[in-house]
Enzyme design. Structure first.
Site, short mmCIF file in Angstrom:
data_model
loop_
_atom_site.label_atom_id
_atom_site.label_comp_id
_atom_site.label_asym_id
_atom_site.label_seq_id
_atom_site.Cartn_x
_atom_site.Cartn_y
_atom_site.Cartn_z
N TYR A 1 56.16 -76.26 54.54
CA TYR A 1 57.06 -76.40 53.69
C TYR A 1 58.23 -77.36 54.66
O TYR A 1 58.70 -76.26 55.54
CB TYR A 1 57.70 -75.94 52.70
N ASP B 1 60.35 -76.17 62.63
CA ASP B 1 61.38 -76.52 61.28
C ASP B 1 62.17 -75.21 61.55
O ASP B 1 61.12 -74.07 60.55
CB ASP B 1 60.81 -76.87 60.83
N LYS C 1 70.20 -74.47 55.73
CA LYS C 1 70.65 -73.27 55.01
C LYS C 1 71.29 -72.85 56.34
O LYS C 1 72.98 -73.16 55.67
CB LYS C 1 69.01 -72.29 55.08
C1 LIG Z 1 64.08 -75.27 52.14
C2 LIG Z 1 63.92 -75.34 53.86
C3 LIG Z 1 63.44 -77.13 53.86
C4 LIG Z 1 64.07 -78.37 52.91
O1 LIG Z 1 65.30 -78.18 52.75
P1 LIG Z 1 66.00 -78.94 51.67
O2 LIG Z 1 67.52 -78.20 52.18
O3 LIG Z 1 65.48 -78.13 50.45
O4 LIG Z 1 65.74 -80.42 51.71
C5 LIG Z 1 62.75 -78.06 55.23
N1 LIG Z 1 62.39 -76.99 55.96
C6 LIG Z 1 61.74 -75.77 55.83
C7 LIG Z 1 61.63 -74.47 55.77
C8 LIG Z 1 62.69 -75.48 54.27
O5 LIG Z 1 62.33 -73.82 54.79
#
Ligand SMILES: *Cc1c(COP(=O)(O)O)cnc(C)c1O
Length: 423
Positions: A144, A239, A267
């Site tokens: 994701y 990511d 995060k």
């Molecule tokens: C949470 C997440 C996102 C998206 O971040 P948001 O702040 O919710 O837009 C993208 N990549 C990874 C791996 C994530 O866990």
């Protein structure tokens, strides 16, 4: 457990907010329950509007590595508020945070601050395309990367097909430049690269996949991605929105010893405030406006309150390297409890754990990719979720999310949770 206030609030919220929530997983849909409306949280505990208190292993889906309302972070934020909430002009704090990020992850030579992980990834991909002059990207099934149009793709029935959007409202033409490979499957990557040798701008990967439960990279998989991207002049984007500052200050790139060209963060980097970042090699990041031709901007980017929360959180983590060894140990204890339950009760449970990230899949396993993860018995997960809630433990309301351990979880609480798992 009395949940009448939550139920009433959910009813009212649904009339004004789609599904009653501002992010779908909060709706408790996959565990068939009413979401708990939260009143406050402190340390490892979260309390709902009916006064039920739980040990929290959701930790706001990752940011809460220090636990809730850490006194130093809260105080710094309160102080910063008094100096104004936003200026739309540069501040020293943005530079301090950029330095902290670079120090933790040397591969991030230059960095841009943005307001969400979605924005960070979307921007990083634009930069990768601008830098390479190529259009295609490769992502992995079950990874994701936020909800931007071109990335709302998990599937494609076979690795070599162009992806179809996962969401209605995304034109197929928006995802035609997104190719989907299989996590931990080198051949699927190799085939795509051979098929489009000069066209792939970037391979983007969650170095530990933590949005299909938790799936670890197999030995050599990340190194393989490093090598094949170098071979084809393709950028490698990690990511690290979840893994950054979670597996250690240096994230997965330090933990697994693989250096990407670009990194996205979110995060933890915002310390609980809406902030995220993307960065990488200086020559790549110098593609970004106003230096280069790739446009990217943000009214609230590098917001002084969010940067304060981020800086304070990272400073605390830097001063306490022992937190990382402690939370990893605690996660291991929880993993052992799941394994013991599986053995004693003869249940099909497969636990994946790395650092302070873990997930108990209700399937025999091994879970090494999207298909083996989705083989899980989600009904068994829903039962487990209910059992935990009744025992005062708040875990993710979905099989396909990580269980997060924070520095605020005491050993006594971990043992208590182990007993709840065994029950
Ligand atoms: C949470 C997440 C996102 C998206 O971040 P948001 O702040 O919710 O837009 C993208 N990549 C990874 C791996 C994530 O866990």
């Amino acid at each position: 457990m009395n949940t009448s206030r939550s139920e009433r609030l959910f009813e009212k919220s649904r009339e004004r907010i789609p599904g009653g929530v501002n992010s779908p997983v909060r709706a408790f849909g996959s565990v068939g329950r009413t979401p708990l409306f939260i009143d406050h949280a402190k340390g490892s505990h979260i309390t709902d509007v009916d006064g039920n208190t739980f040990v929290d292993y959701v930790c706001s889906w990752g940011p809460g590595i220090l636990g809730h309302a850490h006194p130093e972070v809260t105080e710094a934020v309160q102080k910063a508020c008094a100096d104004g909430l936003t200026y739309g002009a540069p501040t020293e704090k943005e530079w301090i945070l950029a330095e902290l990020i670079h120090e933790a992850m040397p591969s991030v030579e230059k960095v841009r601050l943005v307001s969400s992980g979605t924005e960070a990834v979307m921007s990083a991909i634009r930069v990768a395309r601008g830098y390479t002059g190529r259009d295609l990207i490769i992502k992995f099934k079950g990874n994701y990367h936020g909800h931007s149009d071109g990335l709302l793709v998990k599937a494609g029935s076979a690795a070599l097909t162009t992806a179809v959007p996962d969401s209605s409202g995304v034109p197929v033409s928006y995802t035609k430049n997104t190719l989907v490979a299989l996590y931990n499957d080198r051949d699927s990557v190799r085939e795509l690269m051979e098929c489009y040798p000069d066209q792939v701008a970037a391979i983007i990967v969650e170095p530990v996949a933590a949005n299909m439960g938790v799936v670890l990279p197999e030995e050599g998989f990340l190194q393989f991605l490093r090598e094949i991207t170098q071979q084809y002049g393709t950028l490698l984007i990690f990511d690290e929105v979840i893994t950054g500052f979670r597996l250690g200050m240096g994230g997965a790139q330090e933990y697994y010893g693989v250096k990407p060209d670009m990194t996205t963060l979110g995060k933890i980097v915002g310390g609980g405030m809406p902030m995220a970042a993307y960065g990488g090699r200086a020559e790549i990041m110098d593609m970004v406006s106003p230096v280069g031709p790739v446009y990217q901007a943000g009214t609230l980017s590098g917001n002084p309150i969010a940067t304060t929360a981020g800086i304070t959180t990272l400073e605390i983590l830097k001063q306490h390297p022992e937190y990382y060894t402690e939370i990893e140990k605690k996660a291991k204890r929880l993993a052992e409890a799941f394994a013991k339950r599986a053995e004693l009760k003869k249940e099909a449970i497969c636990v994946n754990q790395t650092g302070s990230l873990l997930c108990a899949f209700f399937t025999v396993g091994p879970v090494r990719d999207y298909d083996s993860a989705t083989a899980s018995d989600t009904k068994a997960y829903a039962d487990y979720f209910g059992r935990m809630l009744e025992q005062g433990v708040y875990v993710a309301p979905s099989q396909f999310e990580a269980m997060f351990v924070s520095a605020a979880h005491t050993n006594a609480e971990i043992e208590e949770t182990c007993r709840a798992i065994m029950k």
